[in-house]
Design an enzyme around this catalytic site. Structure first.
Site, PDB file in Angstrom:
ATOM      1  N   GLU A  39      -6.776   3.269  -5.996  1.00 30.39           N
ATOM      2  CA  GLU A  39      -8.091   3.579  -5.190  1.00 30.39           C
ATOM      3  C   GLU A  39      -8.635   4.875  -5.623  1.00 30.39           C
ATOM      4  O   GLU A  39      -8.020   6.023  -5.233  1.00 30.39           O
ATOM      5  CB  GLU A  39      -7.770   3.506  -3.777  1.00 30.39           C
ATOM      6  CG  GLU A  39      -9.135   3.688  -3.072  1.00 30.39           C
ATOM      7  CD  GLU A  39      -9.019   4.057  -1.470  1.00 30.39           C
ATOM      8  OE1 GLU A  39      -8.263   4.745  -1.438  1.00 30.39           O
ATOM      9  OE2 GLU A  39      -9.997   3.733  -0.715  1.00 30.39           O
TER      10      GLU A  39
ATOM     11  N   ASP B 173       0.911  -1.160  -0.113  1.00 27.19           N
ATOM     12  CA  ASP B 173      -0.068   0.070   0.016  1.00 27.19           C
ATOM     13  C   ASP B 173       0.849   1.270  -0.058  1.00 27.19           C
ATOM     14  O   ASP B 173       1.818   1.293   0.803  1.00 27.19           O
ATOM     15  CB  ASP B 173      -0.696  -0.134   1.219  1.00 27.19           C
ATOM     16  CG  ASP B 173      -2.345   0.403   1.053  1.00 27.19           C
ATOM     17  OD1 ASP B 173      -3.147  -0.185   1.550  1.00 27.19           O
ATOM     18  OD2 ASP B 173      -2.496   1.315   0.419  1.00 27.19           O
TER      19      ASP B 173
ATOM     20  N   ASP C 211      -3.422   4.840  -2.572  1.00 29.93           N
ATOM     21  CA  ASP C 211      -4.331   5.128  -1.590  1.00 29.93           C
ATOM     22  C   ASP C 211      -4.893   6.474  -2.066  1.00 29.93           C
ATOM     23  O   ASP C 211      -4.193   7.468  -2.400  1.00 29.93           O
ATOM     24  CB  ASP C 211      -3.779   5.315  -0.276  1.00 29.93           C
ATOM     25  CG  ASP C 211      -4.845   5.658   0.824  1.00 29.93           C
ATOM     26  OD1 ASP C 211      -5.841   4.732   1.125  1.00 29.93           O
ATOM     27  OD2 ASP C 211      -4.805   6.731   1.303  1.00 29.93           O
TER      28      ASP C 211
ATOM     29  N   HIS D  50     -11.447  -3.136   3.915  1.00 29.66           N
ATOM     30  CA  HIS D  50     -11.277  -2.626   5.525  1.00 29.66           C
ATOM     31  C   HIS D  50     -12.070  -1.517   5.733  1.00 29.66           C
ATOM     32  O   HIS D  50     -12.005  -0.697   6.844  1.00 29.66           O
ATOM     33  CB  HIS D  50      -9.785  -2.329   5.558  1.00 29.66           C
ATOM     34  CG  HIS D  50      -9.008  -1.390   4.960  1.00 29.66           C
ATOM     35  ND1 HIS D  50      -8.960  -1.428   3.543  1.00 29.66           N
ATOM     36  CD2 HIS D  50      -8.688  -0.011   5.160  1.00 29.66           C
ATOM     37  CE1 HIS D  50      -8.506  -0.141   3.169  1.00 29.66           C
ATOM     38  NE2 HIS D  50      -8.317   0.627   4.170  1.00 29.66           N
ATOM     39  N   ASP D  51     -12.702  -0.648   4.632  1.00 28.72           N
ATOM     40  CA  ASP D  51     -13.395   0.435   4.874  1.00 28.72           C
ATOM     41  C   ASP D  51     -14.872   0.454   4.737  1.00 28.72           C
ATOM     42  O   ASP D  51     -15.806   1.468   4.975  1.00 28.72           O
ATOM     43  CB  ASP D  51     -13.048   1.493   3.731  1.00 28.72           C
ATOM     44  CG  ASP D  51     -11.641   2.045   3.839  1.00 28.72           C
ATOM     45  OD1 ASP D  51     -10.908   2.493   2.891  1.00 28.72           O
ATOM     46  OD2 ASP D  51     -11.047   2.157   5.017  1.00 28.72           O
TER      47      ASP D  51
END
Ligand code: TEU
Length: 559
Positions: A256, A99, A201, A330-331
Site C-alpha cells: 500500500e 495484513d 500497510d 475500508h479507507d
C-alpha cells in the site's frame, strides 16, 4: 503453489473482519464468521482472500494499531480458528493474504512499553524519539495523517516520539537492524503458518529522512510527508524482505503506497526488482479533493479520473510494473456513491464500475459489499461514527471555523466509516450480521440489498462480478493486452481497448444518466469482444459482432 505470477489472472476479495460476519454475538465479526462464508466468496470465482488485521490490538484504529504481531485477538477468535480458516481456504483452492502493519506499532505493544520506560532501554531505538524544539514543542512541524502534530510528548523521558497516524500508533525505526530482524521473524512466522501472501500497510513510509527537518511548505501539502514518503532506503528494506521471506516462500505481495509516484511503483512491482508483486496507489481516488485537500468537497473531475487511470495503465505497462486495481476499500467512501448514481441507477452503476475496472490491466480487488452494490449509508448524527480519523477531523474542521452542520456534512461524505458498516447477509434482524448489538450501525437498506438476494438473482451485480472474474481467467488479452484510450475526452464516456496479437477487447462506459450514442474512432475498426451490459458476449474474433462505429449506451450502461 501455482506457476510463476499466477496471481496476474486472480481477483482478490478484501475482508474487513470487524464488519464481515459475527458468530459469537459480540457485535464484532470474527474469523469463524469468515470461514462460514467461504463458499459465498468462492462463488464469485475469487481465489485470494485478503484478511485485514485480527492481531491483539486496543482497536483505536480497528486493528491497524498492533500490540502483538503473532497473535489473534480474542474478539476475532483463536489461533486454531485461524488454522481452520487456512485449511478451509486450501480445500477450496483459495489463498490467504494477511495484513502486515509494520510502519508503526500500537503504543500498547510490549516493545513500546519497554522503550518508553527509559532512554537507555534496549528497545528505546525501536521507535523514533527526539528532544523537544527550543520552544519545548514538537521537534518539527510534521502533521499526522489523522490531523494534529505527528509527535507525542512522553512525560516520563522528556522526549517526543513520532506518530504519523494516530497518537497511539508509534512509528517503528527501520534504521535499527533489530527492528528489521523482528519484521523478518514476524513474516516468517505467518509464512510458516501457511499464508500465501501479505498486504503491507503504508509500507512506502518506513524510511524517514533522519535529519527530521521542518517542512518549509514550499511544496504541497507541506505536512512533512516529502521527508518520509518513498524515502531513501525504502527499496533496500523491501528487497531485504523479498530476499528473506517473499521469494523463499513464493508469496504474493501487495504494497500500500501512500502518496507515491508512478516511477517508484514501477520499481516496487517490476519482477526484475524483486520487491512486491504489485502496488496500491491512490491518485485516481483524489479527483474529488480540491487541490488535493481530502477535507474539502467538490464534484469529482471525470476527465482527471480517466487521465490518471490511463497514465497508470500505460506507465506501468511500459515500466513493467503491476497494478492492484480497486475502486473501494475500508479507507474510502463507496465508489458507487462517489462516482455514479447509487439510487436511481444503482444496479447499472455498480455493474458499470465493475466492468470499467475489471477490463484494465492488473489484479482486481473486490472490497466486501462492493459485489452486491452497497452504497454509502445515510448518516443521522456524529455519534454514529466510529473511525478515529473522522472523529479527529470533525473537531479540527470546527477549529478551522466550519459550522457543525458543514463539518458534519464533510465527515458524512469523506468518512472511512462509509465502507465499514456490517455486511448485510439476510433480510432479518441486524441483516444477519450479528445476534448481538453491532459495533457500528447496520444499514437499514439490508431488506433489499443483501448477499442472499444477490446470489439468488442471476442478473445481480454479484453474478456480473462472477462473469468478469471468470473472464480474467479465460481471456489472455485482459492480462497482457496493450491499453488504448478511445474516448478522446468525451464528457460522459470512458472508453478504452485492450489489444494483443490475436484479440481485442473494447470497454465503453457511460458515466451519466443520459442515453449516449458514442462513435468509436474510425482508426479503430473494432472487432472483438464487447461487454453487452451485464451479458458478456464471448465468441472468437470472427463470430463476435463487429462493433459498428456508433454504439448506443443506456444511462450508466457499459460494455
Ligand atoms: O491507510 C493509510 C492511508 O493511506 C489512509 O489511512 C489515509 O492516509 C488516511 O485515510 C488519510 O487520508 C492504512 C490503512 O489502510 C488504514 O486503515 C490505517 O488507518 C492506516 O494505514 C494506519 O495504519
Amino acid at each position: 503453489k501455482r506457476g510463476k505470477d499466477w496471481w496476474r489472472t486472480s481477483t482478490v476479495y478484501q475482508v474487513y473482519p470487524k464488519s464481515f460476519n459475527d458468530t459469537t454475538g459480540s457485535g464484532t465479526g470474527d474469523i469463524k464468521g469468515l470461514t462460514e462464508k467461504l463458499d459465498y466468496i468462492r462463488g464469485l470465482g475469487i481465489d485470494i482472500v485478503w484478511l485485514q488485521p485480527v492481531y491483539i490490538s486496543p482497536q483505536n484504529d480497528n486493528g491497524y494499531d498492533v500490540a502483538d504481531y503473532t497473535s489473534i485477538d480474542p474478539v476475532y477468535g483463536t489461533m486454531e480458528d485461524f488454522d481452520e480458516l487456512v485449511f478451509q481456504l486450501k480445500r477450496r483452492d483459495m489463498h490467504l493474504m494477511i495484513d502486515i502493519v509494520v510502519n508503526h506499532s500500537s503504543t500498547e505493544h510490549r516493545w513500546f512499553k519497554e522503550a518508553r520506560s527509559s532512554k537507555d532501554n534496549p528497545y528505546r531505538d525501536y521507535y523514533i524519539w527526539k528532544d523537544p524544539a527550543e520552544d519545548g514543542g514538537p521537534p518539527n512541524n510534521w502533521q499526522s495523517k489523522f490531523g494534529g502534530p505527528a509527535w507525542q510528548y512522553d512525560e516520563g523521558t522528556g522526549q517526543y516520539f513520532l506518530t504519523l497516524f494516530d497518537k497511539t500508533q508509534a512509528d517503528l525505526n527501520w534504521e535499527n537492524q533489530k527492528v528489521r530482524q523482528e519484521v523478518m521473524d514476524i513474516l516468517t512466522f505467518w509464512a510458516e503458518k501457511g499464508v500465501d501472501g501479505f498486504r503491507m500497510d503504508v509500507i512506502n513510509l518506513i524510511s524517514k529522512d533522519h535529519r527530521f527537518p521542518d517542512d518549509d511548505g514550499s511544496t504541497s501539502p507541506g505536512d512533512g510527508r516529502k521527508f518520509y514518503t518513498d524515502g531513501p532506503k525504502v527499496h533496500e528494506y523491501i528487497k531485504e524482505m523479498n530476499q528473506k521471506v517473499f521469494r523463499p516462500y513464493n508469496l504474493v505481495t501487495v504494497g500500500e503506497m501512500s502518496s507515491t509516484t508512478l516511477e517508484h511503483c514501477i520499481r516496487y512491482s517490476r519482477p526484475e526488482e524483486n520487491e512486491f508483486s504489485m502496488t496500491f496507489s491512490f491518485h485516481h481516488l483524489k479527483v474529488d479533493y480540491p487541490n488535493g485537500q481530502k477535507w474539502e468537497l467538490k464534484p469529482y473531475d471525470f476527465e482527471e479520473l480517466k487521465r490518471i487511470l490511463s497514465y497508470w495503465q500505460i506507465g506501468m505497462q511500459e515500466g513493467g510494473g503491476w497494478n492492484a486495481l480497486f475502486w473501494n476499500n475500508h479507507d474510502q467512501p463507496r465508489a458507487l456513491s462517489r462516482f455514479t448514481d447509487d439510487t436511481r441507477y444503482r444496479q447499472e452503476s455498480a455493474k458499470l464500475l465493475a466492468t470499467t475496472l475489471h477490463g484494465l490491466q492488473g489484479t482486481p480487488y473486490v472490497y466486501q459489499g462492493e459485489e452486491i452494490g452497497l452504497p454509502d449509508p445515510k448518516w443521522n448524527s456524529m455519534d454514529e461514527f466510529r473511525d478515529i480519523e473522522s472523529r479527529n477531523m470533525y473537531d479540527i474542521l470546527l477549529q478551522k471555523g466550519k459550522s457543525p452542520e458543514e463539518a458534519e456534512h464533510i465527515i458524512q461524505v469523506r468518512s472511512r466509516d462509509n465502507s465499514r458498516l456490517p455486511m448485510p447477509w439476510e433480510n432479518q434482524e441486524q441483516a444477519g450480521f450479528t445476534k448481538g448489538t453491532p459495533w457500528i450501525k447496520v444499514d437499514e437498506r439490508y431488506r433489499d440489498i443483501n448477499a442472499r438476494l444477490a446470489v439468488e438473482d442471476p442478473e445481480s451485480i454479484y453474478h456480473h462480478y462472477r462473469k468478469l472474474i471468470e473472464l480474467r481467467k479465460s481471456l489472455p488479452v485482459l492480462t497482457d493486452g496493450a491499453y488504448i484510450r478511445l474516448d478522446e475526452g468525451h464528457p460522459q464516456i470512458y472508453a478504452y481497448a485492450r489489444r494483443n496479437a490475436g484479440e481485442m477487447l473494447v470497454v465503453i462506459s457511460n458515466f451519466s444518466d443520459q442515453e449516449i450514442s458514442f462513435r468509436l474512432p474510425e482508426s479503430l475498426k473494432a472487432s472483438g469482444y464487447a461487454f453487452e451490459n451485464a451479458k458478456l458476449l464471448i465468441g472468437n474474433v470472427k463470430e463476435a459482432p463487429r462493433l459498428d462505429v456508433i454504439v448506443r449506451l443506456a444511462p450508466y450502461g457499459s460494455f
